[in-house]
Design an enzyme around this catalytic site. Structure first.
Site, short mmCIF file in Angstrom:
data_model
loop_
_atom_site.label_atom_id
_atom_site.label_comp_id
_atom_site.label_asym_id
_atom_site.label_seq_id
_atom_site.Cartn_x
_atom_site.Cartn_y
_atom_site.Cartn_z
N SER A 1 0.82 -1.22 0.00
CA SER A 1 0.00 0.00 0.00
C SER A 1 0.86 1.27 0.00
O SER A 1 0.54 2.21 -0.73
CB SER A 1 -0.94 0.01 1.21
OG SER A 1 -1.94 -0.95 1.04
N LYS B 1 -8.60 -4.48 11.82
CA LYS B 1 -9.79 -3.97 11.15
C LYS B 1 -11.03 -3.95 12.07
O LYS B 1 -11.81 -3.01 12.03
CB LYS B 1 -10.11 -4.80 9.90
CG LYS B 1 -9.12 -4.59 8.76
CD LYS B 1 -9.59 -5.32 7.51
CE LYS B 1 -8.53 -5.31 6.45
NZ LYS B 1 -8.99 -5.91 5.19
#
Ligand code: ATR
Length: 281
Positions: A16, A65
């Site tokens: 990322s 998450k």
């Protein structure tokens, strides 16, 4: 300088930072995208330090998450429904949690591959976090039916039950040959969300479904991107089915995140190329 980053633990393989920095540089945004590898006991204090004006936002990955749902100030409807945040946006000094995993998956399918999901039959392999995000987004697309095939049937049943509060067109089956024969007969889209076929997993050489059951008119989407050509993708190609590899979902969840952070159109091709380069492809 504005600050962004990815939050997770064990981030050495994350690409990322490379593709998000490429997008920021493309738009000449004066910002740095960090690799924020945070231990669990440091997560709360980390969240206190990022709440300043220069912090634009962050991606969130394994294993945080679910935890981030409680750590942000506000959660979007879809992140709330999915029960996981993979993208944080600093909106007027309020941290807002979003989930772009499912929306990124759909955007890759629709805009990059031109696939129309309306009235389609979907076989979703797996019932974990990724399956949850993808199934919630699929259901919003007016698909005809979704069948969840999971090794642990109770977990598949649980996800099916949750989805049934939104739609009636959902079944849960065991991930085994006999149960797969019927749903695979007229399936339009097959999505693998399990780690079967992933490098360094227990079964890197396996396909999650029997090769001979893959219909040649189906689209096979494996969200595993390492290796880029998984045993499932190889098998689908052998059966003359269309294929979509896992790099698309990874890049497009980032495309959606970039647009939430910056309000600018994400340079999709530049991000995709930077991702491939980061993987040495
Ligand atoms: P993620 O967040 O990446 O989706 P997860 O929540 O741990 O990860 O879910 C992993 C999924 O892969 C589950 O559906 C899991 O099946 P179980 O619910 O039976 O555990 C599936 N999975 C992982 N390894 C598997 C294997 N070797 N065979 C079949 N399914 C597997």
């Amino acid at each position: 300088m504005k600050q962004l980053g990815i939050i997770g633990y064990q981030l050495s393989h994350s690409i990322s930072p490379e593709f998000q920095q490429a997008a920021l540089d493309h738009h000449k945004i004066n910002a740095e995208f960090h690799r924020w590898e945070i231990k669990e006991d440091e997560l709360n204090s980390f969240f206190e330090t990022i709440q300043d004006a220069d912090f634009v936002g962050a991606s969130v990955t394994i294993p945080y998450k679910e935890k981030c749902v409680d750590l942000v100030d506000k959660v979007s409807d879809s992140a709330n429904l999915i029960g996981a945040v993979n993208c944080i946006v600093n909106t007027n000094n309020q941290l807002v949690g979003h989930n772009t995993d499912g929306s990124g998956f759909i955007r890759a399918l629709k805009t990059k591959h031109g696939f129309n999901l309306k009235k389609k039959k979907v076989l979703l392999i797996g019932a974990g976090g990724a399956a949850k995000a993808i199934s919630h987004s699929l259901i919003k697309e007016n698909i005809k039916e979704i069948t969840i095939a999971n090794r642990t049937v109770s977990r598949g049943d649980e996800l099916a039950q949750k989805l049934k509060s939104i739609t009636t067109k959902v079944n849960s089956i065991k991930l085994e040959r006999q149960s797969l024969i019927k749903p695979l007969k007229d399936v339009d889209l097959i999505v693998n969300t399990t780690s079967i076929g992933m490098k360094n997993s227990l079964h890197p050489e396996h396909s999650p479904i029997p090769i001979d059951l893959i219909p040649n008119n189906a689209i096979v989407n494996d969200i595993v991107y390492n290796p880029i050509e998984t045993p499932l993708i190889k098998a689908a190609k052998m059966r003359n089915a269309s294929t979509i590899g896992g790099l698309d979902m990874l890049v497009y969840q980032g495309v959606e995140a970039f647009e939430l952070w910056t309000g600018r159109r994400a340079p999709e091709t530049i991000m995709y190329d930077a991702a491939r380069e980061a993987l040495g492809l």
